[in-house]
Design a protein around this motif. Structure first.
Motif, short mmCIF file in Angstrom:
data_model
loop_
_atom_site.label_atom_id
_atom_site.label_comp_id
_atom_site.label_asym_id
_atom_site.label_seq_id
_atom_site.Cartn_x
_atom_site.Cartn_y
_atom_site.Cartn_z
N TYR A 90 66.13 74.58 -11.71
CA TYR A 90 66.79 73.99 -12.88
C TYR A 90 66.02 72.76 -13.34
O TYR A 90 65.65 71.90 -12.54
CB TYR A 90 68.23 73.60 -12.55
N LEU A 91 65.77 72.70 -14.64
CA LEU A 91 65.14 71.52 -15.24
C LEU A 91 66.02 71.07 -16.40
O LEU A 91 66.47 71.91 -17.19
CB LEU A 91 63.74 71.87 -15.78
N PRO A 92 66.33 69.77 -16.49
CA PRO A 92 67.21 69.33 -17.58
C PRO A 92 66.56 69.52 -18.95
O PRO A 92 65.37 69.26 -19.12
CB PRO A 92 67.44 67.85 -17.28
N VAL A 93 67.36 69.98 -19.90
CA VAL A 93 66.90 70.12 -21.30
C VAL A 93 67.82 69.24 -22.13
O VAL A 93 68.96 69.61 -22.43
CB VAL A 93 66.98 71.58 -21.78
N ARG A 94 67.37 68.06 -22.46
CA ARG A 94 68.24 67.11 -23.17
C ARG A 94 67.55 66.52 -24.38
O ARG A 94 66.36 66.24 -24.34
CB ARG A 94 68.68 66.01 -22.22
N LEU A 95 68.31 66.37 -25.43
CA LEU A 95 67.82 65.75 -26.66
C LEU A 95 68.90 64.79 -27.16
O LEU A 95 70.09 65.03 -26.94
CB LEU A 95 67.55 66.81 -27.73
N PRO A 96 68.48 63.70 -27.85
CA PRO A 96 69.51 62.79 -28.40
C PRO A 96 70.35 63.51 -29.44
O PRO A 96 69.82 64.34 -30.18
CB PRO A 96 68.68 61.67 -29.03
N PRO A 97 71.66 63.23 -29.53
CA PRO A 97 72.51 63.92 -30.50
C PRO A 97 71.99 63.72 -31.93
O PRO A 97 71.51 62.65 -32.28
CB PRO A 97 73.88 63.27 -30.32
N ARG A 98 72.08 64.80 -32.70
CA ARG A 98 71.61 64.74 -34.08
C ARG A 98 72.81 64.54 -35.01
O ARG A 98 72.70 63.99 -36.10
CB ARG A 98 70.90 66.06 -34.41
N SER A 99 73.95 65.04 -34.59
CA SER A 99 75.16 64.88 -35.41
C SER A 99 76.36 64.91 -34.49
O SER A 99 76.27 65.30 -33.32
CB SER A 99 75.21 65.98 -36.47
N SER A 100 77.48 64.52 -35.01
CA SER A 100 78.70 64.51 -34.17
C SER A 100 79.45 65.84 -34.28
O SER A 100 80.43 66.05 -33.59
CB SER A 100 79.61 63.35 -34.57
N GLN A 101 78.98 66.70 -35.17
CA GLN A 101 79.64 68.01 -35.37
C GLN A 101 78.95 69.08 -34.53
O GLN A 101 77.72 69.18 -34.57
CB GLN A 101 79.55 68.43 -36.85
N PRO A 102 79.73 69.88 -33.76
CA PRO A 102 79.08 70.99 -33.05
C PRO A 102 78.44 71.97 -34.03
O PRO A 102 78.98 72.21 -35.11
CB PRO A 102 80.21 71.64 -32.26
N SER A 103 77.30 72.52 -33.65
CA SER A 103 76.54 73.36 -34.59
C SER A 103 77.03 74.80 -34.64
O SER A 103 76.64 75.56 -35.51
CB SER A 103 75.07 73.34 -34.21
N MET A 104 77.85 75.21 -33.67
CA MET A 104 78.27 76.63 -33.67
C MET A 104 79.59 76.79 -32.91
O MET A 104 80.01 75.89 -32.19
CB MET A 104 77.18 77.51 -33.06
#
Lengths: 194, 673
Positions: free
Chosen positions: A44-58
């Motif tokens: 397992y390797l973490p896949v993290r990015l800073p949030p782009r918006s507060s709304q879930p995309s899907m």
């Protein structure tokens, strides 16, 4: 209840005997999980990015569909959704699922998430190879081979199907049969399809 | 008995070595005493392998943990039936099981073929002995189930929980019976190539063995699908796993051969192709074994990684080299005695059918090995999963389905326009009507639409053939239609058994197309909570959790969840799904927890519930899946097996003639029907 391998072996054979058994059965002692293949939880390797918006995309259903495209890295040959909903002894797929959820909550769309996973794990994280470069050979070779085979068959059939010229020295013998009888014989030949 | 078994293994090895050496020496020098000696050694080898197997079974059933294999595959509290099936549950025992089946097959083939294949048999015997020798060498020096531990543990490790399932008791033996039967046609092919007796005669014996292989392979694959479905819990029955693919390859090649052999029998064509198919089926079986046992590709079904893989790789390469050399030096003897007259003929349709079957086999092999190729060429690891295989193989499979309908109806040599019109009007209309109906019902999935349309087309072609035959018998002999149907099939088992196999194929395709409508839901429920979902047919379902219960059984701790299921408000029953922790005789966990799927089965769909785990005290984490038409897979498999049995059933020569193999011309003036 989780029992470590060491503990298990000590309980089974005790003392020095356990060491010998470890060596003897080593090949089958790995944590195999539901998929019957050794699970490597360090994959397992973490896949993290800073949030782009507060709304879930899907929606959750769309997220599940996305997880079907991502290959669990525990060694099970399953996608993340299937692995995590099949076998709780796998620690990799739930961790990958958490990353997907975080990225969805951060507003990243399906392609962004796929790209982020690919960047971290490489193309092996996808359930099918991306359609570019050398991978195109993977997709098209079977069809190319099949087309080549069809072309070969057509050529062979054409070559076989040359009109046979009658030898000049051979005279066609008169057939002692009426047109009706000839037709019936031809019908029999055509229907001889056993 | 165990000691006798252990010694028998080594004696069997010596017998195989003698049968191979004396057999080839006798065959090449035409010394009858050596040939006879090799044959007797082969029978003896079979007897000793049986004793070796009996010894191992005794060790398993009496829990003799001085043997490493027994200690690693069984435990004292394992039910006896699984102690018995543990024989093929691990690498070492399963190889002995291979050798056992191979020896029995070999003895039967030599016994039954000694009179009808006098010229070939001197080479068939040592070829089969050589294959057996390879297996016995691998067992004795690479994976000996009789190898002992330095100590005797109090208890064994137990059998992998996933193998404690009736499917696993039946699936591997059937698959092995199918795999190993390819060795007999291979040996005949080697014999025919060496002796240059490549006429149709050797094919008669070969066809019977290919049918044996095909039938067991079919049953084995279907049972494997069933086991994966009910045991592994991932919700499907075919995942294009490397080992699944490996079992599929010999099946595809054997299927191609069973069609192309008709062209050789009928027209004396495709001799090179048929020899190549016979040889390829065996090589594919060995390749599959290599994939399963080498650890070169990770798989749900694979054995633990071991050095045995290298033995198989070596044997595979040697077999390829020998057969390639034989075929290439015999090309002139394999020349066709007739020519194809038209593209619109049964021969041509069988050629294209073969091309598709072999094309699918190639694409399956290509997809299986592509990750290795990619890593070797680019140094990049990739995954080739089900989406890849579906994209490549679904179109090819649908084309094959189309040919399943066309092939049997089209005339040999050359089909006339009238013939095509007469045969195909009804089926085409059936296909179009099915398509219109499905569109009207709202089906929009393109592949599913094509599959059902072609399915209707093929079914109509088969029904038409049965109807014609039944009506003809009804008119000619005044038989009732049911009796006429029975007589029709009985008098020409090969043809009508084949049609029944085709019906099974259509049912399977219908089931596969049903997967397009699968729906799955990720659910968390506490006791008393409920979950609502809509199935692919639009029915409203409600699942009410009855809570989590924990209890102990014979060799396991069980955590179970009961779900009460309602469809459109009507109670449909209770679904139980379990998580099992297997333990040894002292209660020590012996494996990771395993899943027992809860399935509510129906003809239209299965409701498939998997308990992934329990979080907190009583929150069950589950996956609920609506799997349409899954039962059709099992029915399709049964129909195919039934058809295969009918085709295989021996038929007296007299009846075969009556059935139309030899047309009897009537004197002029009488009416022809």
């Amino acid at each position: 209840m989780h029992v470590t391998r060491r503990g298990f072996l000590q309980l089974v054979s005790g003392g020095s005997a356990s060491l010998a058994l470890t060596a003897a059965l080593g090949a089958q002692q790995a944590n195999t999980g539901a998929a019957n293949v050794p699970m490597d939880e360090a994959r397992y390797l973490p896949v993290r990015l800073p949030p782009r918006s507060s709304q879930p995309s899907m929606t959750n259903l769309q997220r599940d569909a996305l997880e079907h495209r991502i290959h669990c890295q525990c060694g099970c040959n399953l996608d993340v959704f299937t692995c995590r909903t099949t076998d709780f002894s796998c620690q990799v797929s739930p961790a990958m699922h958490k990353d997907v959820m975080a990225l969805v909550a951060g507003g990243y769309d399906a392609q962004d998430i796929i790209n982020a996973f690919t960047k971290v794990y490489g193309p092996r994280v996808l359930m099918e190879p991306p359609r570019r470069g050398f991978n195109l050979a993977g997709y098209f070779t079977p069809f190319v081979v099949l087309l080549a085979g069809i072309a070969l068959v057509v050529v062979l059939i054409r070559r076989w199907h040359r009109p046979v010229e009658m030898d000049a020295g051979v005279r066609q013998l008169p057939v002692d049969a009426s047109p009706d009888e000839l037709e019936r014989l031809q019908r029999l030949v055509r229907h001889d399809d056993s | 008995m165990i000691l006798i078994g252990e010694l028998s293994l080594w004696v069997a090895l010596l017998m195989a070595a003698w049968a191979t050496t004396a057999g080839f020496a006798g065959a090449f020098t035409e010394r009858q005493e050596l040939i006879a000696s090799a044959r007797r050694a082969l029978y003896a080898m079979c007897g000793f392998v049986i004793m070796a197997a009996a010894g191992l079974w005794t060790a398993l059933l009496t829990s003799d943990f001085s043997f490493r294999f027994v200690a690693s595959e069984t435990s004292r509290n394992l039910p006896s039936v699984y102690k018995f099936t543990a024989f093929w549950g691990g690498q070492d025992g399963s190889l002995l099981f291979w050798a056992l089946i191979l020896s029995c097959y070999t003895a039967i083939a030599v016994r039954t073929g000694r009179k009808s294949n006098r010229e070939l048999m001197p080479f068939v015997v040592p070829t089969l002995s050589a294959i057996a020798l390879f297996f016995l060498l691998t067992i004795c020096f690479g994976a000996n189930p009789y190898s002992r531990l330095d100590f005797i543990p109090l208890d064994g490790r137990g059998l992998n929980p996933q193998l404690q399932n009736p499917g696993m008791a039946l699936h591997p033996p059937n698959l092995y019976l199918g795999y190993i039967a390819t060795a007999i046609p291979f040996a005949y092919a080697v014999g025919a190539l060496i002796t240059r007796r490549l006429d149709n005669e050797w094919l008669t014996s070969v066809r019977r063995w290919v049918l044996v292989s095909w039938l067991f392979n079919t049953v084995g694959i279907i049972l494997g699908m069933w086991w994966a479905y009910v045991e592994l819990g991932w919700g499907g029955y075919w995942a294009w796993d490397p080992v699944e693919n490996a079992s599929f390859l010999p099946w595809l090649i054997n299927t191609a051969f069973l069609h192309s052999i008709m062209v050789q029998e009928k027209r004396g064509m495709l001799k090179k192709w048929n020899v190549t198919l016979v040889v390829s089926a065996f090589l594919a079986a060995i390749l599959g074994t290599f994939i399963t046992r080498s650890g070169v590709i990770s798989s749900v079904h694979a054995f633990a990684q071991s050095s045995v893989g290298y033995w198989f790789l070596g044997f595979l390469l040697l077999s390829i080299a020998v057969t390639a050399a034989l075929v290439s030096t015999r090309l002139r003897d394999l020349k066709a005695t007739a020519e194809l007259e038209s593209m619109v003929s049964r021969e041509a349709s069988f050629l294209f059918n073969n091309l598709l079957l072999v094309g699918i086999a190639f694409s399956v092999l290509w997809g299986t090995l592509f990750p290795i190729l990619s890593e070797a060429v680019r140094g990049t690891k990739i995954t080739v999963g089900p989406p890849f295989f579906n994209q490549v193989n679904v179109p090819l499979g649908l084309l094959l389905l189309l040919l399943t309908g066309i092939g049997p109806l089209i005339a040999w040599r050359r089909a006339s326009t009238a013939n095509l019109k007469r045969q195909f009007t009804g089926p085409v209309v059936a296909g179009v009507v099915a398509l219109a109906l499905l569109l009207a019902l709202g089906m929009r999935d393109v592949y599913a639409l094509i599959a059902y349309t072609l399915g209707a087309f093929v079914l109509m072609t088969i029904l038409q053939e049965f109807r014609k035959g039944v009506e003809a018998r009804h008119r000619m002999y005044g038989e009732g239609r049911a009796v006429a149907l029975l007589h029709l099939v009985a008098r020409n088992r090969r043809r009508y058994g084949g049609y029944i196999v085709h019906v099974g194929i259509v049912v399977l395709f219908a089931a596969f197309a049903g997967l397009a409508f699968k729906e799955e839901f990720d659910v968390s429920l506490k006791g008393g909570e409920q979950y609502a979902a809509v199935d692919p047919y639009g029915h409203q379902w409600r699942f009410v959790s009855q809570g989590v219960s924990r209890y102990d059984e014979l060799n396991r701790h069980t955590t179970a969840v009961l779900l009460e299921a309602f469809r459109d408000g009507k109670r449909m029953g209770v679904i139980k799904t379990e998580k099992r922790q297997y333990v040894d005789s002292r209660g020590v966990p012996s494996f990771e927890p395993s899943t027992e799927v809860g399935i509510m089965s129906g003809l239209r769909q299965d409701v498939y519930v998997v308990l992934a785990g329990v979080s907190g005290e009583d929150t069950a984490e589950m996956r609920i899946t609506f799997n349409p038409l899954v039962w059709w897979v099992w029915y399709g498999g049964m129909i195919m097996a039934l058809g295969g049995l009918i085709v295989m059933w021996p038929q007296a020569e007299r009846r075969r003639r009556q059935a139309g193999y030899e047309a009897v011309l009537e004197p002029a003036g009488t009416s022809a029907t």
